[in-house]
Design an enzyme around this catalytic site. Structure first.
Site, mmCIF file in Angstrom:
data_model
loop_
_atom_site.group_PDB
_atom_site.id
_atom_site.type_symbol
_atom_site.label_atom_id
_atom_site.label_comp_id
_atom_site.label_asym_id
_atom_site.label_seq_id
_atom_site.Cartn_x
_atom_site.Cartn_y
_atom_site.Cartn_z
ATOM 1 N N CYS A 137 -16.176 1.681 0.402
ATOM 2 C CA CYS A 137 -15.002 1.428 0.930
ATOM 3 C C CYS A 137 -14.690 1.349 2.449
ATOM 4 C CB CYS A 137 -14.077 1.040 -0.166
ATOM 5 S SG CYS A 137 -13.200 2.953 0.314
ATOM 6 N N ARG A 144 -13.617 -8.316 1.905
ATOM 7 C CA ARG A 144 -11.939 -7.792 2.013
ATOM 8 C C ARG A 144 -11.305 -9.144 2.062
ATOM 9 N NH1 ARG A 144 -9.975 -3.310 1.524
ATOM 10 N NH2 ARG A 144 -8.211 -4.365 0.816
ATOM 11 N N HIS A 194 -7.227 1.402 -5.753
ATOM 12 C CA HIS A 194 -7.359 0.109 -4.916
ATOM 13 C C HIS A 194 -8.427 -1.654 -6.158
ATOM 14 C CE1 HIS A 194 -7.734 -1.014 -1.129
ATOM 15 N NE2 HIS A 194 -8.106 -0.768 -0.937
ATOM 16 N N ARG A 199 1.197 -1.556 -0.175
ATOM 17 C CA ARG A 199 0.389 -0.222 0.113
ATOM 18 C C ARG A 199 0.944 0.701 0.222
ATOM 19 N NH1 ARG A 199 -5.196 0.961 3.172
ATOM 20 N NH2 ARG A 199 -6.029 0.098 1.819
ATOM 21 N N GLN A 231 -9.532 -3.542 -2.867
ATOM 22 C CA GLN A 231 -12.023 -3.723 -3.048
ATOM 23 C C GLN A 231 -12.582 -3.528 -3.692
ATOM 24 O OE1 GLN A 231 -12.634 -1.908 0.538
ATOM 25 N NE2 GLN A 231 -14.228 -2.745 0.122
ATOM 26 N N ASP A 249 -16.806 7.794 -2.008
ATOM 27 C CA ASP A 249 -15.566 7.297 -1.057
ATOM 28 C C ASP A 249 -15.657 8.969 -0.552
ATOM 29 O OD1 ASP A 249 -13.831 6.281 0.128
ATOM 30 O OD2 ASP A 249 -12.195 6.448 -1.885
#
Ligand code: CP
Ligand code: NVA
Length: 301
Positions: free
Chosen positions: A259, A287, A131, A104, A134, A219
């Protein structure tokens, strides 16, 4: 054979993504039934986090434990990565001792360089641009609640950020229509929109965008690394909030996803995120299951 990495959704084919989705559902059922399944015994996943995380860290770490392996948390604060050791050297050294690397970080080019110099699979666990992990969870969640997403209309409300850009990739790979409602200056990357132009449309008015939607997604307005822009973004994006009237524009069985972490009262109202159309808790739990399918696919020998 060259290593299979997972840097964006486009690292995999539609067929592989659909297989992963079904496998995520199977692994979830096995886990709930208390079945022990340890295909990654003695394997180690290095997890490099240059940004904060709750869900991603827990899901990868627990996922590795459940699959019989081990996860190693590496932060730049206490490794040589934070003191400027080149990515190329780090990738060579870390991959000589572990079986997979999860990263990440900030610039997307960092995961690309990692992958180029790593002798084991590299997984993008969020960059400034994408991402994809996700999206594996989101697609599994949609499928579990409503069946195939193919041909459906998904609406992205707000900042054209890393999540939005992964939804653009998803629109192409899972074959759905994507409307992005964002203000001027907050669009997703033009090259990505252009490449997906048969499936992606930018619409300024969020109410118009939400019309007859099957899934509404949003988001945060300021992503990690954009903390200094928080005030400016709050102003610019204030009309791009997912509220109950906006949900009512969508189809009656539309779902809401985020998310997480969420800022109630900013990009989404409490009424929506805590309401009956929201599937954010399943989305977060998935996840774990979706990434176990990914780890098995990339690392099982
Ligand atoms: N959605 C997500 O990636 O959450 P974390 O930042 O907590 O990992
Ligand atoms: N767009 C957000 C997603 C967090 C999971 C960020 O990059 O901070």
């Amino acid at each position: 054979m060259t290593n299979q990495h997972f840097l964006t959704l486009k690292s995999l084919s539609t067929e592989q993504l659909n297989q992963l989705l079904q496998r995520g559902i199977e692994l979830k059922a096995m886990q709930k039934a208390g079945e022990i399944y340890e295909p990654l015994k003695n394997q180690t996943l290095a997890m490099i986090f240059e940004k904060a995380s709750t869900r991603t860290r827990i899901s990868f770490e627990v996922g590795m434990t459940q699959l019989g392996g081990h996860a190693l948390f590496l932060s730049p604060r206490d490794t040589q990565l934070g003191r400027g050791e080149p990515i190329e050297d780090s990738a060579r050294v870390i991959s000589s001792m572990v079986d997979g690397i999860m990263v990440r970080t900030f610039e997307h080019s960092i995961v690309e360089t990692m992958a180029e110099f790593s002798s084991v699979p590299v997984i993008n666990a969020l960059t400034d641009d994408f991402h994809p992990c996700q999206l594996l969870a989101d697609m599994q969640t949609y499928y579990e609640h409503r069946g195939s997403i193919q041909g459906k209309t998904v609406v992205w409300i707000g900042d054209g950020n890393n999540m939005c850009q992964s939804y653009i990739n998803a629109a192409q790979l899972y074959d759905f229509k994507l409307r992005v409602a964002c203000p001027k200056g907050f669009e997703p990357r033009a090259d990505l929109v252009e490449m997906a132009k048969d499936r992606v449309e930018i619409i300024r008015d969020p109410m118009q965008a939400a019309d007859k939607a099957d899934l509404i997604v949003t988001d945060v307005w300021a992503s990690m690394g954009q903390e200094d822009e928080q005030r400016l973004r709050k102003q610019a994006l204030s009309h791009y909030r997912v509220s109950q009237p906006l949900m009512e524009q969508a189809n009656p069985d539309a779902l809401f996803m985020h998310c997480l972490p969420a800022h109630r009262g900013e990009e989404v109202t409490a009424e929506v995120i805590d309401g009956s159309q929201s599937v954010v808790w399943d989305e977060a739990e998935n996840r774990l299951h979706a990434q176990k399918a990914l780890l098995e696919f990339l690392m099982k020998r």
